[in-house]
Design an enzyme around this catalytic site. Sequence first.
Site, mmCIF file in Angstrom:
data_model
loop_
_atom_site.group_PDB
_atom_site.id
_atom_site.type_symbol
_atom_site.label_atom_id
_atom_site.label_comp_id
_atom_site.label_asym_id
_atom_site.label_seq_id
_atom_site.Cartn_x
_atom_site.Cartn_y
_atom_site.Cartn_z
ATOM 1 N NE ARG A 158 -3.568 -4.983 18.334
ATOM 2 C CZ ARG A 158 -3.969 -5.977 19.150
ATOM 3 N NH1 ARG A 158 -5.217 -6.376 19.178
ATOM 4 N NH2 ARG A 158 -3.115 -6.566 19.954
ATOM 5 C CD GLN A 179 -4.020 -0.861 1.853
ATOM 6 O OE1 GLN A 179 -4.786 -1.797 1.696
ATOM 7 N NE2 GLN A 179 -2.768 -0.892 1.454
ATOM 8 C CG HIS A 231 -8.509 0.566 5.300
ATOM 9 N ND1 HIS A 231 -7.659 -0.451 4.962
ATOM 10 C CD2 HIS A 231 -9.328 0.719 4.219
ATOM 11 C CE1 HIS A 231 -7.938 -0.896 3.743
ATOM 12 N NE2 HIS A 231 -8.940 -0.191 3.268
HETATM 13 N N1 APR Z 1 8.915 -3.882 4.622
HETATM 14 C C1 APR Z 1 8.166 -3.908 3.494
HETATM 15 N N2 APR Z 1 7.133 -4.751 3.308
HETATM 16 C C2 APR Z 1 6.856 -5.603 4.312
HETATM 17 C C3 APR Z 1 7.588 -5.635 5.514
HETATM 18 C C4 APR Z 1 8.685 -4.726 5.653
HETATM 19 N N3 APR Z 1 9.437 -4.671 6.746
HETATM 20 N N4 APR Z 1 7.073 -6.609 6.305
HETATM 21 C C5 APR Z 1 6.054 -7.130 5.626
HETATM 22 N N5 APR Z 1 5.912 -6.548 4.416
HETATM 23 C C6 APR Z 1 4.910 -6.797 3.373
HETATM 24 C C7 APR Z 1 4.455 -8.217 3.283
HETATM 25 O O1 APR Z 1 5.307 -8.932 2.391
HETATM 26 C C8 APR Z 1 3.028 -8.076 2.739
HETATM 27 O O2 APR Z 1 3.013 -8.118 1.326
HETATM 28 O O3 APR Z 1 3.772 -6.044 3.706
HETATM 29 C C9 APR Z 1 2.604 -6.679 3.215
HETATM 30 C C10 APR Z 1 1.562 -6.648 4.322
HETATM 31 O O4 APR Z 1 0.373 -7.208 3.853
HETATM 32 P P1 APR Z 1 -0.958 -7.281 4.752
HETATM 33 O O5 APR Z 1 -0.631 -7.861 6.085
HETATM 34 O O6 APR Z 1 -1.992 -7.970 3.947
HETATM 35 O O7 APR Z 1 -1.335 -5.749 4.998
HETATM 36 P P2 APR Z 1 -2.132 -4.717 4.072
HETATM 37 O O8 APR Z 1 -1.804 -4.935 2.626
HETATM 38 O O9 APR Z 1 -1.867 -3.381 4.635
HETATM 39 O O10 APR Z 1 -3.627 -5.120 4.353
HETATM 40 C C11 APR Z 1 -4.643 -4.350 3.754
HETATM 41 O O11 APR Z 1 -6.371 -5.500 4.921
HETATM 42 O O12 APR Z 1 -7.068 -6.417 6.915
HETATM 43 C C12 APR Z 1 -7.197 -5.367 6.080
HETATM 44 O O13 APR Z 1 -7.915 -3.225 6.631
HETATM 45 C C13 APR Z 1 -6.820 -4.101 6.770
HETATM 46 O O14 APR Z 1 -5.628 -2.190 5.911
HETATM 47 C C14 APR Z 1 -5.633 -3.591 5.973
HETATM 48 C C15 APR Z 1 -5.854 -4.244 4.619
#
Ligand code: APR
Length: 236
Positions: free
Chosen positions: A55, A88, A106
Site C-alpha cells: 500500500r 479516516q 485511523h
Molecule cells: N466519490 C465520493 N464517494 C465515493 C466515491 C467517489 N468517487 N467512490 C466511492 N465512494 C463512497 C462509497 O459510496 C462509500 O459509501 O465512499 C464510501 C467508501 O466507504 P468505505 O469503503 O466503507 O470507506 P470508509 O467509510 O472510509 O471506511 C471507514 O473502515 O475499514 C475501515 O479503517 C477503515 O477508515 C476505514 C473505515
Amino acid sequence: MNIVVLTGAGISAESGIPVFRGADGLWEGHRFEDVATPEGFEANPALVHRFYNERRRFLLDDVEPNAAHRALAKLEERLNGKLVVVTQNIDNLHERAGSKSVLHMHGELLKSRCTSCGDVVRCWEDTGTGSRCDVCGETGTLRPHVVWFGEMPFHLHEIGLAIRDADLFVAIGTSGRVYPAAGFVTMAREGGARTLELNLETADTSGVFDESRRGPAGRLVPAWVSEVLGGDRNPH
Ligand code: APR
C-alpha cells in the site's frame, strides 16, 4: 464560519486507491481480520508488513491528490473561519494537496510505531519482522501506525472540540459503517451544526444529515467549496 470535514475512502477513490468495502467484501484481496486487526498481526506479522509495504509503495509511486483534496486545501486557505479535516484515510493526499489542519483518526501509512518503546517515526521504506527500531534498538517490534479494528482511534478529544465549535459538518466519501466516525454527524447536530453529506451512494448514516448530495467527490467537493467561498467574502 467554522467547518469540520470528515473524509473517508471515497475521497481518494478517484486518485486510484480502492475503497475498503468493495463488492467482494475484501480489502485489496484480503479479509479485514487478517490485515486490520491486532490478532491478524499476531498470527502472521510478515503478511501484515507485506500488505502495508505494498500500500505504501503504491501511495508513494502511483497516486496523486485529486480535485476534491485540492478544493479542501483551497477552502482552508481562504475560509473566513476554521476548517478542520478529520480523515479516516491513512494516505497523505490531503497534506500533499496543501491541507494543514488534518487529523488522521485511523493513523498514517507513512508512519510506523515501536511496540516496545512506543515511539512513532516517519516510514517511507518497507518494514518487516526483522526491522529494528532506531530509537530503542529493539528488533522485530515495529508495526504500522494505523488503527486496526478493536483499537482506539487517535485525536478523539481534539475532534470532539472541533465538532463542538463547528457551524457546518460535512462528510465526504464514507460509508458510515465504522464508529466512532459514523457517530460524528449526530454529535455535530446535537452541537447545533448544519450537516451535509457528499457521497457517491447512499450510506448507512445518510438519513441523519440535513442534506445529501450524490456523485463523485471530484465533482461535488469543488462545486460545494465554490458555493462556500462565494458566500463567504474574504479579502484573499
Ligand atoms: N466519490 C465520493 N464517494 C465515493 C466515491 C467517489 N468517487 N467512490 C466511492 N465512494 C463512497 C462509497 O459510496 C462509500 O459509501 O465512499 C464510501 C467508501 O466507504 P468505505 O469503503 O466503507 O470507506 P470508509 O467509510 O472510509 O471506511 C471507514 O473502515 O475499514 C475501515 O479503517 C477503515 O477508515 C476505514 C473505515
